[in-house]
Design an enzyme around this catalytic site. Sequence first.
Site, PDB file in Angstrom:
ATOM      1  N   HIS A 140       0.835  -1.208   0.000  1.00  0.00           N
ATOM      2  CA  HIS A 140       0.000   0.000   0.000  1.00  0.00           C
ATOM      3  C   HIS A 140       0.864   1.250   0.000  1.00  0.00           C
ATOM      4  O   HIS A 140       1.974   1.250   0.516  1.00  0.00           O
ATOM      5  CB  HIS A 140      -0.964   0.022   1.199  1.00  0.00           C
ATOM      6  CG  HIS A 140      -0.291  -0.150   2.527  1.00  0.00           C
ATOM      7  ND1 HIS A 140       0.086  -1.381   3.019  1.00  0.00           N
ATOM      8  CD2 HIS A 140       0.079   0.741   3.472  1.00  0.00           C
ATOM      9  CE1 HIS A 140       0.652  -1.244   4.198  1.00  0.00           C
ATOM     10  NE2 HIS A 140       0.682   0.046   4.502  1.00  0.00           N
ATOM     11  N   HIS A 165       0.839   5.223   1.150  1.00  0.00           N
ATOM     12  CA  HIS A 165       0.194   6.249   1.981  1.00  0.00           C
ATOM     13  C   HIS A 165       0.261   7.592   1.254  1.00  0.00           C
ATOM     14  O   HIS A 165       1.335   7.971   0.771  1.00  0.00           O
ATOM     15  CB  HIS A 165       0.959   6.434   3.299  1.00  0.00           C
ATOM     16  CG  HIS A 165       0.943   5.260   4.221  1.00  0.00           C
ATOM     17  ND1 HIS A 165       0.056   5.163   5.274  1.00  0.00           N
ATOM     18  CD2 HIS A 165       1.711   4.147   4.282  1.00  0.00           C
ATOM     19  CE1 HIS A 165       0.295   4.038   5.943  1.00  0.00           C
ATOM     20  NE2 HIS A 165       1.298   3.405   5.368  1.00  0.00           N
TER      21      HIS A 165
HETATM   22  P1  5GP Z   1       1.726   0.354   7.429  1.00  0.00           P
HETATM   23  O1  5GP Z   1       2.439   0.664   8.719  1.00  0.00           O
HETATM   24  O2  5GP Z   1       1.582  -1.118   7.199  1.00  0.00           O
HETATM   25  O3  5GP Z   1       2.383   1.065   6.264  1.00  0.00           O
HETATM   26  O4  5GP Z   1       0.307   1.019   7.561  1.00  0.00           O
HETATM   27  C1  5GP Z   1      -0.897   0.325   7.587  1.00  0.00           C
HETATM   28  C2  5GP Z   1      -2.006   1.351   7.591  1.00  0.00           C
HETATM   29  O5  5GP Z   1      -3.227   0.691   7.429  1.00  0.00           O
HETATM   30  C3  5GP Z   1      -2.086   2.154   8.903  1.00  0.00           C
HETATM   31  O6  5GP Z   1      -1.969   3.543   8.613  1.00  0.00           O
HETATM   32  C4  5GP Z   1      -3.445   1.783   9.461  1.00  0.00           C
HETATM   33  O7  5GP Z   1      -4.097   2.850  10.081  1.00  0.00           O
HETATM   34  C5  5GP Z   1      -4.200   1.315   8.223  1.00  0.00           C
HETATM   35  N1  5GP Z   1      -5.231   0.336   8.509  1.00  0.00           N
HETATM   36  C6  5GP Z   1      -5.063  -0.838   9.194  1.00  0.00           C
HETATM   37  N2  5GP Z   1      -6.234  -1.518   9.242  1.00  0.00           N
HETATM   38  C7  5GP Z   1      -7.142  -0.769   8.550  1.00  0.00           C
HETATM   39  C8  5GP Z   1      -8.522  -0.963   8.253  1.00  0.00           C
HETATM   40  O8  5GP Z   1      -9.158  -1.950   8.624  1.00  0.00           O
HETATM   41  N3  5GP Z   1      -9.133   0.019   7.525  1.00  0.00           N
HETATM   42  C9  5GP Z   1      -8.461   1.118   7.095  1.00  0.00           C
HETATM   43  N4  5GP Z   1      -9.166   2.015   6.391  1.00  0.00           N
HETATM   44  N5  5GP Z   1      -7.161   1.333   7.358  1.00  0.00           N
HETATM   45  C10 5GP Z   1      -6.501   0.392   8.092  1.00  0.00           C
END
Ligand code: 5GP
Length: 140
Positions: free
Chosen positions: A101, A103
């Site tokens: 993903h 951001h």
């Molecule tokens: P990472 O640290 O893996 O780059 O970020 C994962 C992101 O996914 C985090 O910013 C977290 O808030 C978001 N996230 C995790 N679970 C969910 C979810 O169920 N729904 C949404 N909309 N965002 C999520």
Amino acid sequence: MSEEACIFCDIVAGKVPCHKVYEDDRTLAFMDINPVAPGHVLVIPKTHYENLLGLTPGDLAAVHQTSQKIAGAIITGLKMPGVAVLQLNGKGANQVVMHYHVHLIPRNRPKDGIEILEWEPKPGNTRSIKSKLQKIQDAL
Ligand code: 5GP
Ligand code: ZN
């Protein structure tokens, strides 16, 4: 993490709700549930890949084309002077959800008070820079 136990695959499948911003054949953009800044959006491929290393060229291009489109909409729609595009790979980089993903984080520094994504530049050691360069090139 496999796609069987993946929250983002569940979102793609409609099993878990999201606030959808945009979707096309290959990608989905939705609001982050824990926004670092108001308007924080995530862009994902609909196909499960753990991280950047596994992505096919087609899905890589599609995710970044969608990211470009949504970043533009954040800047104009939210009247923001900047947007940070951030993408984490692996637990060492603090990747939490193991489905690739991107951001998109609206930024208006220093007013927004967000301290992540900011660091003091400190000159590196040339020998160390060259040694890492060599190891990276050897791995290509
Ligand atoms: P990472 O640290 O893996 O780059 O970020 C994962 C992101 O996914 C985090 O910013 C977290 O808030 C978001 N996230 C995790 N679970 C969910 C979810 O169920 N729904 C949404 N909309 N965002 C999520
Ligand atoms: Zn997944």
